[in-house]
Design a protein around this motif. Structure first.
Motif, PDB file in Angstrom:
ATOM      1  N   ILE A 220      24.368  82.810 159.200  1.00  0.00           N
ATOM      2  CA  ILE A 220      24.618  81.593 158.174  1.00  0.00           C
ATOM      3  C   ILE A 220      25.655  80.609 158.629  1.00  0.00           C
ATOM      4  CG2 ILE A 220      25.896  82.868 156.863  1.00  0.00           C
ATOM      5  CD1 ILE A 220      23.965  81.837 154.363  1.00  0.00           C
ATOM      6  N   ARG A 221      25.213  79.259 158.447  1.00  0.00           N
ATOM      7  CA  ARG A 221      26.160  78.383 158.562  1.00  0.00           C
ATOM      8  C   ARG A 221      27.011  78.027 157.441  1.00  0.00           C
ATOM      9  NH1 ARG A 221      27.670  73.234 156.172  1.00  0.00           N
ATOM     10  NH2 ARG A 221      28.711  72.028 157.694  1.00  0.00           N
ATOM     11  N   VAL A 222      28.382  77.923 157.793  1.00  0.00           N
ATOM     12  CA  VAL A 222      29.604  77.607 156.646  1.00  0.00           C
ATOM     13  C   VAL A 222      30.125  76.539 157.373  1.00  0.00           C
ATOM     14  CG1 VAL A 222      29.552  80.076 155.863  1.00  0.00           C
ATOM     15  CG2 VAL A 222      31.202  79.235 157.640  1.00  0.00           C
ATOM     16  N   MET A 223      30.476  75.654 156.268  1.00  0.00           N
ATOM     17  CA  MET A 223      31.515  74.895 156.695  1.00  0.00           C
ATOM     18  C   MET A 223      32.834  75.275 157.494  1.00  0.00           C
ATOM     19  SD  MET A 223      31.573  72.247 153.163  1.00  0.00           S
ATOM     20  CE  MET A 223      31.734  73.641 152.010  1.00  0.00           C
ATOM     21  N   ASP A 224      33.632  74.316 158.216  1.00  0.00           N
ATOM     22  CA  ASP A 224      34.640  74.940 158.858  1.00  0.00           C
ATOM     23  C   ASP A 224      35.657  75.362 158.131  1.00  0.00           C
ATOM     24  OD1 ASP A 224      36.319  75.816 160.960  1.00  0.00           O
ATOM     25  OD2 ASP A 224      36.490  74.092 161.885  1.00  0.00           O
TER      26      ASP A 224
ATOM     27  N   GLN B 190      29.865  76.458 142.914  1.00  0.00           N
ATOM     28  CA  GLN B 190      29.390  75.129 142.876  1.00  0.00           C
ATOM     29  C   GLN B 190      30.114  74.434 144.211  1.00  0.00           C
ATOM     30  OE1 GLN B 190      29.272  72.117 139.736  1.00  0.00           O
ATOM     31  NE2 GLN B 190      30.167  73.273 138.568  1.00  0.00           N
ATOM     32  N   PHE B 191      29.624  73.284 144.660  1.00  0.00           N
ATOM     33  CA  PHE B 191      29.934  72.693 145.724  1.00  0.00           C
ATOM     34  C   PHE B 191      31.227  71.707 145.248  1.00  0.00           C
ATOM     35  CE2 PHE B 191      30.920  69.406 148.655  1.00  0.00           C
ATOM     36  CZ  PHE B 191      30.760  69.699 149.936  1.00  0.00           C
ATOM     37  N   VAL B 192      32.388  71.880 145.617  1.00  0.00           N
ATOM     38  CA  VAL B 192      33.519  71.093 145.127  1.00  0.00           C
ATOM     39  C   VAL B 192      34.028  70.206 145.884  1.00  0.00           C
ATOM     40  CG1 VAL B 192      35.679  71.040 143.395  1.00  0.00           C
ATOM     41  CG2 VAL B 192      33.924  72.718 143.164  1.00  0.00           C
TER      42      VAL B 192
ATOM     43  N   ILE C  96      24.158  76.864 153.097  1.00  0.00           N
ATOM     44  CA  ILE C  96      24.691  76.990 151.945  1.00  0.00           C
ATOM     45  C   ILE C  96      25.062  75.428 151.519  1.00  0.00           C
ATOM     46  CG2 ILE C  96      26.624  77.880 150.338  1.00  0.00           C
ATOM     47  CD1 ILE C  96      27.204  79.520 152.945  1.00  0.00           C
ATOM     48  N   GLN C  97      24.250  75.006 150.376  1.00  0.00           N
ATOM     49  CA  GLN C  97      24.567  73.649 149.923  1.00  0.00           C
ATOM     50  C   GLN C  97      23.953  73.376 148.440  1.00  0.00           C
ATOM     51  OE1 GLN C  97      25.679  71.339 152.027  1.00  0.00           O
ATOM     52  NE2 GLN C  97      25.356  72.268 154.046  1.00  0.00           N
ATOM     53  N   PRO C  98      24.474  72.419 147.899  1.00  0.00           N
ATOM     54  CA  PRO C  98      24.018  72.033 146.517  1.00  0.00           C
ATOM     55  C   PRO C  98      22.554  71.617 146.831  1.00  0.00           C
ATOM     56  CG  PRO C  98      25.832  70.442 147.197  1.00  0.00           C
ATOM     57  CD  PRO C  98      25.828  71.594 148.226  1.00  0.00           C
TER      58      PRO C  98
ATOM     59  N   ALA D 276      28.796  71.302 162.484  1.00  0.00           N
ATOM     60  CA  ALA D 276      29.223  70.012 161.710  1.00  0.00           C
ATOM     61  C   ALA D 276      27.711  69.556 160.804  1.00  0.00           C
ATOM     62  CB  ALA D 276      29.225  69.103 162.880  1.00  0.00           C
ATOM     63  N   TYR D 277      28.195  68.920 159.893  1.00  0.00           N
ATOM     64  CA  TYR D 277      27.203  68.562 158.909  1.00  0.00           C
ATOM     65  C   TYR D 277      25.631  67.632 159.342  1.00  0.00           C
ATOM     66  CZ  TYR D 277      25.434  67.079 154.151  1.00  0.00           C
ATOM     67  OH  TYR D 277      24.888  67.093 152.888  1.00  0.00           O
ATOM     68  N   GLY D 278      26.372  66.731 160.523  1.00  0.00           N
ATOM     69  CA  GLY D 278      25.455  65.899 161.039  1.00  0.00           C
ATOM     70  C   GLY D 278      24.433  66.759 162.083  1.00  0.00           C
TER      71      GLY D 278
ATOM     72  N   THR E 297      33.887  63.360 163.042  1.00  0.00           N
ATOM     73  CA  THR E 297      34.180  64.710 162.503  1.00  0.00           C
ATOM     74  C   THR E 297      34.998  64.418 161.127  1.00  0.00           C
ATOM     75  OG1 THR E 297      36.450  64.405 163.639  1.00  0.00           O
ATOM     76  CG2 THR E 297      34.496  65.534 164.920  1.00  0.00           C
ATOM     77  N   TYR E 298      35.084  65.411 160.198  1.00  0.00           N
ATOM     78  CA  TYR E 298      35.720  65.429 158.960  1.00  0.00           C
ATOM     79  C   TYR E 298      37.131  64.955 159.182  1.00  0.00           C
ATOM     80  CZ  TYR E 298      31.432  66.035 156.527  1.00  0.00           C
ATOM     81  OH  TYR E 298      30.131  66.264 155.823  1.00  0.00           O
ATOM     82  N   SER E 299      37.638  65.808 160.244  1.00  0.00           N
ATOM     83  CA  SER E 299      39.071  65.644 160.505  1.00  0.00           C
ATOM     84  C   SER E 299      39.440  64.381 160.692  1.00  0.00           C
ATOM     85  CB  SER E 299      39.675  66.619 161.495  1.00  0.00           C
ATOM     86  OG  SER E 299      38.929  66.401 162.764  1.00  0.00           O
TER      87      SER E 299
ATOM     88  N   GLU F  49      32.292  61.844 152.553  1.00  0.00           N
ATOM     89  CA  GLU F  49      31.786  63.113 153.496  1.00  0.00           C
ATOM     90  C   GLU F  49      30.190  62.999 153.347  1.00  0.00           C
ATOM     91  OE1 GLU F  49      33.709  66.277 151.202  1.00  0.00           O
ATOM     92  OE2 GLU F  49      34.690  66.509 152.794  1.00  0.00           O
ATOM     93  N   GLU F  50      29.573  62.302 152.752  1.00  0.00           N
ATOM     94  CA  GLU F  50      28.207  62.268 152.385  1.00  0.00           C
ATOM     95  C   GLU F  50      27.539  60.864 152.759  1.00  0.00           C
ATOM     96  OE1 GLU F  50      27.824  64.079 148.419  1.00  0.00           O
ATOM     97  OE2 GLU F  50      28.599  65.991 149.228  1.00  0.00           O
ATOM     98  N   ILE F  51      26.060  61.086 152.732  1.00  0.00           N
ATOM     99  CA  ILE F  51      25.360  59.686 153.208  1.00  0.00           C
ATOM    100  C   ILE F  51      25.058  59.034 151.775  1.00  0.00           C
ATOM    101  CG2 ILE F  51      24.502  60.655 155.516  1.00  0.00           C
ATOM    102  CD1 ILE F  51      21.855  61.005 153.558  1.00  0.00           C
TER     103      ILE F  51
ATOM    104  N   GLY G 204      34.908  71.392 152.041  1.00  0.00           N
ATOM    105  CA  GLY G 204      34.909  72.777 152.817  1.00  0.00           C
ATOM    106  C   GLY G 204      35.914  72.455 154.126  1.00  0.00           C
ATOM    107  N   PHE G 205      35.746  71.253 154.533  1.00  0.00           N
ATOM    108  CA  PHE G 205      36.530  71.062 155.979  1.00  0.00           C
ATOM    109  C   PHE G 205      37.908  70.783 155.838  1.00  0.00           C
ATOM    110  CE2 PHE G 205      31.958  70.876 157.269  1.00  0.00           C
ATOM    111  CZ  PHE G 205      32.046  71.278 158.688  1.00  0.00           C
ATOM    112  N   LEU G 206      38.284  70.430 154.320  1.00  0.00           N
ATOM    113  CA  LEU G 206      39.724  70.023 154.042  1.00  0.00           C
ATOM    114  C   LEU G 206      40.439  71.069 154.407  1.00  0.00           C
ATOM    115  CD1 LEU G 206      41.302  67.524 153.133  1.00  0.00           C
ATOM    116  CD2 LEU G 206      40.975  68.293 150.914  1.00  0.00           C
TER     117      LEU G 206
HETATM  118  O1  6CS Z   1      27.924  71.258 154.114  1.00  0.00           O
HETATM  119  C1  6CS Z   1      28.585  70.406 154.519  1.00  0.00           C
HETATM  120  O2  6CS Z   1      29.185  70.128 155.731  1.00  0.00           O
HETATM  121  C2  6CS Z   1      28.716  69.104 153.672  1.00  0.00           C
HETATM  122  N1  6CS Z   1      27.917  69.360 152.425  1.00  0.00           N
HETATM  123  C3  6CS Z   1      27.991  68.495 151.339  1.00  0.00           C
HETATM  124  C4  6CS Z   1      26.930  68.733 150.469  1.00  0.00           C
HETATM  125  N2  6CS Z   1      28.985  67.660 151.421  1.00  0.00           N
HETATM  126  C5  6CS Z   1      30.098  67.592 152.377  1.00  0.00           C
HETATM  127  C6  6CS Z   1      30.114  68.576 153.093  1.00  0.00           C
HETATM  128  O3  6CS Z   1      30.970  68.453 154.194  1.00  0.00           O
END
Ligand code: 6CS
Length: 316
Positions: free
Chosen positions: A146-150, A211-213, A186-188, A169-171, A47-49, A8-10, A67-69
């Protein structure tokens, strides 16, 4: 034999470094019979999906889901609840990867029901908030876009804090922050740095909420089709990588925080215990929301995790 692992990351991220080590260990232990191919963010679709679908369908054998899972495995949103894990990051890594949690029936079944197996949990470091204003109290967060993952649990959490969460979306996040479509993130730490998000935010706030997990997932049919030796090998590799994963995230996050400090004048705010408690209290009822939304297997997963945390905390 080739195993592909979707990230999910670069390149340069915690997931990527973990996957590089996974590759090295698997290839060595299999005497190069298995070739592991890394697919960083952006190489498998947008997209993560699409990534999770590819793993569910078996086109990609392995990958990370965070998060998107939640759209694919609703129970996995457990890992997004705030203020449920110990402050000690190493203890968190151990608890999440303990047989008592990772191999527990509710957690196992949550993934099996979606043709997936959960092979490991990778905590990627404490998450920090960033915003274009100082945030020290829930009142400061009021109405903050504030942006949150979906993820509906993340939305519920930030609504409980008083914010107006939005999913992007992250990108697309960098330009959204730059153009003001989102006012906070919100990110690590390593992600704030490597994606450049800190460049377009004025404040970075440490509230100790989570933590981000990410969960290392595999296609269930693929996993069942492996030999016993191969499954034992995966087990040995992921066990070894619990410590290494923790060391990787610690190193990356420390170094990137230094880089952020030296490259920008972002203001860093550390909330004290009383300030954290205000958010902790507001996050508490979201556990009930999780149970209501996800159902019995969610409730059992939450209780299994809280039990494992309690036992580990007691042994400290
Ligand atoms: O915020 C996000 O969407 C993404 N952030 C990190 C650190 N990893 C993957 C995640 O989907």
């Amino acid at each position: 034999e080739t195993w592909r692992i979707g990230l999910e990351e670069i390149e340069g991220s915690v997931q990527h470094r973990y996957a590089e080590r996974f590759k090295e260990l698997v290839e060595k232990k299999s005497d190069d019979e298995i070739n592991v191919q890394l697919l960083p963010y952006g190489t498998w679709g947008s997209t993560y999906s699409a990534l999770y679908d590819a793993i569910q369908g078996g086109a990609i054998q392995l990958g990370f889901g965070s998060g998107f899972l939640g759209g694919t495995v609703p129970e996995s949103q457990l890992l997004n609840l705030n203020y449920i894990m110990p402050d000690d990051q190493w203890l968190t890594a151990k608890v999440l990867n303990s047989d008592a949690f990772l191999k527990s029936e509710p957690w196992r079944q949550a993934f099996r029901a979606r043709d997936l197996v959960a092979l490991a949990e990778l905590p990627e470091g404490n998450q920090a908030w960033t915003a274009n204003k100082a945030v020290r109290t829930p009142a400061d967060m009021k109405g903050l876009n504030i942006r949150v993952m979906d993820n509906s649990l993340l939305r519920a959490t930030y609504r409980a804090y008083g914010a107006s969460p939005t999913s992007i979306a992250y990108g697309e996040l960098y330009s959204a922050l730059q153009q003001g479509q989102a006012e906070g993130n919100i990110q690590p730490i390593f992600a704030h740095e490597e994606m450049g998000f800190y460049e377009v935010q004025d404040y970075m706030i440490f509230a100790g909420q989570s933590q981000f997990v990410a969960t290392l997932i595999g296609n269930a049919d693929w996993y069942d089709g492996l030999s016993d030796d191969q499954r034992a090998m995966i087990d040995a590799v992921t066990k070894k990588l619990v410590r290494e994963g923790h060391d990787i995230q610690t190193r990356f996050n420390k170094k990137r925080l230094k880089a952020i400090r030296s490259k920008s004048d972002i203001e860093i705010i550390e909330l004290d215990d009383a300030q954290r408690d205000a958010f902790r209290e507001l996050a508490r009822p979201v556990r009930e929301t999780y149970i209501e939304e996800v159902g019995e297997r969610g409730e059992q997963s939450l209780n299994t995790l809280l039990d494992a945390v309690k036992k580990a905390d007691g042994k400290q």
